[in-house]
Design an enzyme around this catalytic site. Structure first.
Site, PDB file in Angstrom:
ATOM      1  N   HIS A 124      17.517 -24.366  43.259  1.00 30.22           N
ATOM      2  CA  HIS A 124      16.931 -25.761  43.685  1.00 30.22           C
ATOM      3  C   HIS A 124      15.603 -25.387  44.284  1.00 30.22           C
ATOM      4  CE1 HIS A 124      17.302 -29.119  46.902  1.00 30.22           C
ATOM      5  NE2 HIS A 124      16.558 -29.526  46.103  1.00 30.22           N
ATOM      6  N   GLY A 161      -1.482 -27.982  53.441  1.00 31.52           N
ATOM      7  CA  GLY A 161      -2.467 -27.090  52.732  1.00 31.52           C
ATOM      8  C   GLY A 161      -2.666 -25.896  53.082  1.00 31.52           C
ATOM      9  N   ASP A 162      -2.658 -26.004  54.653  1.00 31.38           N
ATOM     10  CA  ASP A 162      -2.752 -24.497  55.114  1.00 31.38           C
ATOM     11  C   ASP A 162      -1.537 -23.505  54.819  1.00 31.38           C
ATOM     12  OD1 ASP A 162      -5.348 -24.812  56.563  1.00 31.38           O
ATOM     13  OD2 ASP A 162      -4.076 -26.297  57.789  1.00 31.38           O
ATOM     14  N   TYR A 219      22.342 -44.797  42.934  1.00 32.06           N
ATOM     15  CA  TYR A 219      21.223 -43.965  43.442  1.00 32.06           C
ATOM     16  C   TYR A 219      20.947 -42.379  42.944  1.00 32.06           C
ATOM     17  CZ  TYR A 219      17.856 -42.324  46.780  1.00 32.06           C
ATOM     18  OH  TYR A 219      16.574 -41.758  47.112  1.00 32.06           O
ATOM     19  N   ASP A 230      11.513 -29.186  42.196  1.00 31.94           N
ATOM     20  CA  ASP A 230      12.786 -29.398  42.424  1.00 31.94           C
ATOM     21  C   ASP A 230      13.732 -28.366  42.039  1.00 31.94           C
ATOM     22  OD1 ASP A 230      14.252 -31.030  44.596  1.00 31.94           O
ATOM     23  OD2 ASP A 230      15.414 -31.640  42.772  1.00 31.94           O
ATOM     24  N   LYS A 248      20.636 -33.016  39.433  1.00 27.66           N
ATOM     25  CA  LYS A 248      21.682 -32.135  40.580  1.00 27.66           C
ATOM     26  C   LYS A 248      22.768 -31.931  39.798  1.00 27.66           C
ATOM     27  CE  LYS A 248      18.249 -31.636  43.451  1.00 27.66           C
ATOM     28  NZ  LYS A 248      17.969 -32.226  44.677  1.00 27.66           N
ATOM     29  N   ARG A 293      22.281 -38.981  48.356  1.00 30.99           N
ATOM     30  CA  ARG A 293      23.447 -38.551  47.711  1.00 30.99           C
ATOM     31  C   ARG A 293      24.635 -38.418  48.864  1.00 30.99           C
ATOM     32  NH1 ARG A 293      22.576 -33.479  48.317  1.00 30.99           N
ATOM     33  NH2 ARG A 293      20.742 -33.362  49.115  1.00 30.99           N
ATOM     34  N   SER A 349      16.893 -30.034  50.743  1.00 30.69           N
ATOM     35  CA  SER A 349      16.245 -31.478  50.220  1.00 30.69           C
ATOM     36  C   SER A 349      15.418 -31.994  51.612  1.00 30.69           C
ATOM     37  CB  SER A 349      17.500 -32.453  50.252  1.00 30.69           C
ATOM     38  OG  SER A 349      18.229 -31.893  49.158  1.00 30.69           O
ATOM     39  N   ALA A 350      14.519 -32.525  51.032  1.00 30.81           N
ATOM     40  CA  ALA A 350      13.367 -33.125  52.103  1.00 30.81           C
ATOM     41  C   ALA A 350      12.820 -32.076  53.001  1.00 30.81           C
ATOM     42  CB  ALA A 350      13.888 -34.150  52.783  1.00 30.81           C
ATOM     43  N   CYS A 351      12.577 -30.815  52.412  1.00 28.72           N
ATOM     44  CA  CYS A 351      12.043 -29.910  53.395  1.00 28.72           C
ATOM     45  C   CYS A 351      10.775 -29.422  53.003  1.00 28.72           C
ATOM     46  CB  CYS A 351      13.026 -28.608  53.620  1.00 28.72           C
ATOM     47  SG  CYS A 351      14.252 -28.928  54.602  1.00 28.72           S
ATOM     48  N   ARG A 387      12.039 -43.200  47.355  1.00 27.24           N
ATOM     49  CA  ARG A 387      11.719 -42.217  46.407  1.00 27.24           C
ATOM     50  C   ARG A 387      10.891 -42.924  45.278  1.00 27.24           C
ATOM     51  NH1 ARG A 387      13.868 -36.593  46.613  1.00 27.24           N
ATOM     52  NH2 ARG A 387      15.087 -36.792  48.339  1.00 27.24           N
TER      53      ARG A 387
HETATM   54  P1  GTP Z   1      13.576 -33.184  47.971  1.00 19.94           P
HETATM   55  O1  GTP Z   1      12.919 -34.059  46.812  1.00 19.94           O
HETATM   56  O2  GTP Z   1      14.822 -33.921  48.663  1.00 19.94           O
HETATM   57  O3  GTP Z   1      14.439 -31.832  47.181  1.00 19.94           O
HETATM   58  O4  GTP Z   1      12.657 -32.876  48.984  1.00 19.94           O
HETATM   59  P2  GTP Z   1      11.376 -31.887  48.955  1.00 19.94           P
HETATM   60  O5  GTP Z   1      12.074 -30.375  49.334  1.00 19.94           O
HETATM   61  O6  GTP Z   1      10.530 -31.698  47.683  1.00 19.94           O
HETATM   62  O7  GTP Z   1      10.502 -32.196  50.139  1.00 19.94           O
HETATM   63  P3  GTP Z   1       9.160 -32.985  50.282  1.00 19.94           P
HETATM   64  O8  GTP Z   1       8.070 -32.209  49.602  1.00 19.94           O
HETATM   65  O9  GTP Z   1       9.236 -34.248  49.637  1.00 19.94           O
HETATM   66  O10 GTP Z   1       9.008 -33.086  51.856  1.00 19.94           O
HETATM   67  C1  GTP Z   1       9.745 -33.865  52.603  1.00 19.94           C
HETATM   68  C2  GTP Z   1       9.087 -34.392  53.965  1.00 19.94           C
HETATM   69  O11 GTP Z   1       8.557 -32.969  54.625  1.00 19.94           O
HETATM   70  C3  GTP Z   1       7.949 -34.976  53.780  1.00 19.94           C
HETATM   71  O12 GTP Z   1       8.039 -35.940  54.593  1.00 19.94           O
HETATM   72  C4  GTP Z   1       6.781 -34.185  53.964  1.00 19.94           C
HETATM   73  O13 GTP Z   1       5.675 -34.982  54.617  1.00 19.94           O
HETATM   74  C5  GTP Z   1       7.245 -33.167  55.143  1.00 19.94           C
HETATM   75  N1  GTP Z   1       6.538 -31.778  54.911  1.00 19.94           N
HETATM   76  C6  GTP Z   1       6.356 -31.409  53.771  1.00 19.94           C
HETATM   77  N2  GTP Z   1       5.691 -30.112  53.746  1.00 19.94           N
HETATM   78  C7  GTP Z   1       5.601 -29.977  55.243  1.00 19.94           C
HETATM   79  C8  GTP Z   1       5.030 -29.251  56.033  1.00 19.94           C
HETATM   80  O14 GTP Z   1       4.267 -27.994  55.645  1.00 19.94           O
HETATM   81  N3  GTP Z   1       4.811 -29.283  57.260  1.00 19.94           N
HETATM   82  C9  GTP Z   1       5.562 -30.376  57.793  1.00 19.94           C
HETATM   83  N4  GTP Z   1       5.336 -30.593  59.312  1.00 19.94           N
HETATM   84  N5  GTP Z   1       6.159 -31.439  57.344  1.00 19.94           N
HETATM   85  C10 GTP Z   1       6.122 -31.420  55.942  1.00 19.94           C
HETATM   86  C1  SPV Z   2      17.429 -33.943  46.820  1.00 15.32           C
HETATM   87  O1  SPV Z   2      18.217 -34.325  47.435  1.00 15.32           O
HETATM   88  O2  SPV Z   2      17.475 -32.521  46.948  1.00 15.32           O
HETATM   89  C2  SPV Z   2      16.794 -34.487  45.898  1.00 15.32           C
HETATM   90  C3  SPV Z   2      17.196 -36.171  45.563  1.00 15.32           C
HETATM   91  O3  SPV Z   2      16.029 -33.923  45.052  1.00 15.32           O
HETATM   92  S1  SPV Z   2      18.510 -36.374  44.759  1.00 15.32           S
HETATM   93  O4  SPV Z   2      17.965 -36.453  43.202  1.00 15.32           O
HETATM   94  O5  SPV Z   2      18.860 -37.329  45.066  1.00 15.32           O
HETATM   95  O6  SPV Z   2      19.345 -35.319  44.748  1.00 15.32           O
HETATM   96 MN    MN Z   3      15.829 -31.644  45.823  1.00 14.64          MN
END
Ligand code: GTP
Ligand code: SPV
Ligand code: MN
Length: 591
Positions: A226, A500-501, A197, A277, A206, A69, A248-250, A374
């Site tokens: 979100h 999982g934990d 993209y 999401d 989004k 994005r 995002s990605a957290c 992705r």
């Molecule tokens: P968006 O699709 O961008 O909104 O991301 P998201 O919030 O769905 O994140 P996603 O679950 O794809 O995780 C993003 C990254 O964080 C991945 O590389 C995971 O492996 C890592 N991750 C997720 N959960 C954990 C966790 O509990 N601990 C750690 N250390 N890493 C994690």
């Molecule tokens: C995010 O960035 O929070 C996503 C991927 O879920 S995107 O659809 O590109 O926004």
């Molecule tokens: Mn997202």
């Protein structure tokens, strides 16, 4: 496919501007989609993967400048700047329409314009809203077919109503300098140009389901967030639902599909995924908050997804999935990414298209897959998809969880004292940036409710809307919590095992909602009492756990200073309740 006058007049206007060679309506039939897949393979837009190992799966590579994005090129064009607020980019709508019209004029010459009618939410659900996306990209059509409900049933549902979101996407020449992702909330209109993209172009996601929907929700009394939605089934067979907002990605996709630790599985606990999401939240007839996932698929981060970390996500990608910007294993035409396993393919094509020896390439410190590569997978592929996934009434929400990546400040988990305090906890969220958006990675920034890039109006008014929803919900409001799976030790290692934990933390949360688990008061809210988090079979040092649940007052006071600075930009539009909570926090920390 329709005689809807509003639709046809708009389509006519857009066609005249974009000048495609032809216009094709997407009816949602498998036959039409299959023909498009074949066309995309023939043109090189997609690559067919091993159909025995990955049936129905395809590969797509985007331009190197177009992998995430683009927040600095995303606009909220409300009539006045104050409506968009200080953290959104804004331009006067007329000026923006004129600027973009110049870019769109003739942009589809020599191309086909596809018309995609789609529904966010199950077709006909009281939560659901309809959009129509015009696009010149087959990749977008095929992704929308996975991510949303598309086709004839949607246009039939719309009938002759003019209530739909008008979405226009032109790939044009993917020029990053002329890339625009623009929202006109008052017109229910989204215009996207010069990208191909993900979140920039799958306009149901989004752009509609968060930016436009948050604006609609504010005016119609509901919320677009979100958030993932998951159900936890206890050994008695009762299912309780939790929504969680992480940037995002957290970790939303991971938490939504979590597999409980063995001892909990043995007891009979199960996790069910409703969404990974986005959540649309409405007050139900019984006065409780209900959640629906408006999407039909997962656009998930590939790197880090493995059998160990997220078995259910990996399973979801084994058929009818589109992979974007991962690596290809040329030996058997399967896919690979960092963290899938420890064996990068010897004969690999990395994400930009170079043939490399994967082992050597990664050993030299290069990445085979883009960090924001992705998969687009149908939700029904997920082994733990909830049977409520299609429920038009949604699921009742017990708890709302906020969280982010914080190396230091935030403890593993804490509970807000009440809804107002919970809104403050969400409003003060901060997280380290990730590869999901263009720009620097790992920089802490404030990201209220994980909605900084996605709120379609003034963030201060958004806080006000959250407070109003709490007043309407009264004592039926979900309890609010904050988690942090990403706390680091002095060496930079994650202190909490995560994945999982995280179920151990969710169970404390649900117990708190049921009035069962023990907590202690702290300056920031309720922390788990000693031994309140179940650590059965978990190899974690008691001191590490203590540290994970500690609140360092001096670090928190630094954060308070930053919160003050952040809130100052909203001026007197900031709700008084938020300012009150900030004062309370500071007083508590100085006690
Ligand atoms: P968006 O699709 O961008 O909104 O991301 P998201 O919030 O769905 O994140 P996603 O679950 O794809 O995780 C993003 C990254 O964080 C991945 O590389 C995971 O492996 C890592 N991750 C997720 N959960 C954990 C966790 O509990 N601990 C750690 N250390 N890493 C994690
Ligand atoms: C995010 O960035 O929070 C996503 C991927 O879920 S995107 O659809 O590109 O926004
Ligand atoms: Mn997202």
């Amino acid at each position: 496919m329709t005689e809807n006058k509003t639709v046809l007049a708009w389509l006519d206007e857009m066609t005249k501007m974009c000048q495609p060679d032809s216009v094709v309506w997407i009816d949602g039939s498998e036959q039409q989609l299959e023909a498009l897949r074949e066309e995309a393979v023939a043109s090189g837009e997609m690559i067919k993967l091993n159909q025995e190992k990955l049936p129905g799966c395809y590969y797509h590579r985007t331009a190197e400048n177009d992998v995430a994005r683009v927040e600095d090129r995303t606009f909220i064009c409300t009539p006045t700047e104050i409506e968009a607020g200080p953290i959104n980019n804004w331009m006067e709508p007329k000026e923006m329409y004129a600027k973009l019209t110049a870019l769109y004029t003739g942009a589809m010459k020599g191309r086909t314009m596809y018309v995609i009618p789609y529904s966010m939410g199950p077709v006909g659900s009281p939560f659901s809203k309809i959009g129509i996306e015009l696009t010149d990209s087959i990749y977008v059509v095929l992704n929308m077919a996975i991510m949303t409900r598309i086709g004839k049933s949607v246009i039939d549902q719309l009938g002759d109503s003019g209530e739909f979101v008008k979405c226009l996407h032109a790939k044009k020449d993917v020029n990053p300098d002329e890339r625009y992702i623009v929202h006109f909330p008052q017109d229910s209109t989204i215009w996207s140009i010069n990208s191909a993209y993900g979140g920039n172009v799958l306009l149901g996601k989004k752009c509609f389901a968060l930016r436009i929907a948050s604006y609609l929700g504010k005016h119609e009394g509901w919320m677009a967030e979100h958030m993932l939605i998951l159900g936890i089934e206890n050994p008695q067979g009762e299912v309780k639902y939790i929504c969680a907002a992480f940037p995002s990605a957290c970790g939303k996709t991971n938490l939504a599909m979590l597999i409980p630790p063995q001892y909990l599985k043995d007891k009979g606990y199960k996790v069910w995924t409703v969404g990974d999401d986005i959540a649309w939240l409405k007050i139900g007839p019984d006065g409780r908050l209900y959640a629906v996932n408006p999407e039909a698929g997962f656009f998930g981060v590939a790197p880090g997804t493995s059998e160990k970390t997220n078995f259910n996500a990996l399973e979801s990608t084994k058929k009818n999935t589109i992979f974007t910007n991962v690596a290809i294993n040329n030996e058997d035409m399967t896919v690979w990414w960092e963290g899938l396993d420890k064996n990068p393919p010897a004969d690999a094509t990395e994400w930009t298209g170079k043939k490399v020896n994967g082992a050597e390439y990664t050993a030299a410190g290069n990445k085979l897959a883009h960090p924001n590569s992705r998969f687009t997978a149908p939700a029904i592929n997920c082994p733990c998809i909830s049977k409520e996934f299609e429920n038009p009434q949604g699921v009742p929400v017990e708890a709302i969880v906020f969280g982010g990546r914080r190396a230091k400040t935030a403890p593993l988990v804490y509970q807000a004292r009440d809804w107002q305090h919970g809104v403050f906890v969400g409003a003060t969220m901060a997280s380290e940036t990730t590869a999901a958006a263009a720009g620097a990675v790992g920089v802490v920034r404030r990201d209220p409710m994980a909605m900084k890039p996605f709120v379609g109006y003034n963030m201060a008014d958004y806080f006000g809307h959250w407070l109003d929803m709490g007043k309407k919900l009264g004592d039926k409001a979900p309890k609010i919590f904050h988690v942090n799976w990403f706390r680091q030790d002095e060496e930079g290692n994650f202190m909490w095992p995560g994945f999982g934990d995280n179920m151990r933390v969710l169970l404390w949360i649900l117990d708190r909602c049921a009035g069962k688990a023990d907590a202690v008061e702290s300056p920031i809210g309720y922390l788990p009492a000693e031994n309140a988090i179940d650590t059965t079979d978990l190899d974690i040092d008691a001191n590490v756990l203590k540290e994970l649940l500690s609140v360092d007052k001096s670090i928190w006071l630094e954060d308070v200073a930053d919160q003050k600075k952040y809130f100052a930009q909203f001026g007197d539009r900031l709700p008084k309740e938020i300012a009150d909570e900030l004062n309370k926090l500071e007083t508590n920390l100085n006690k």
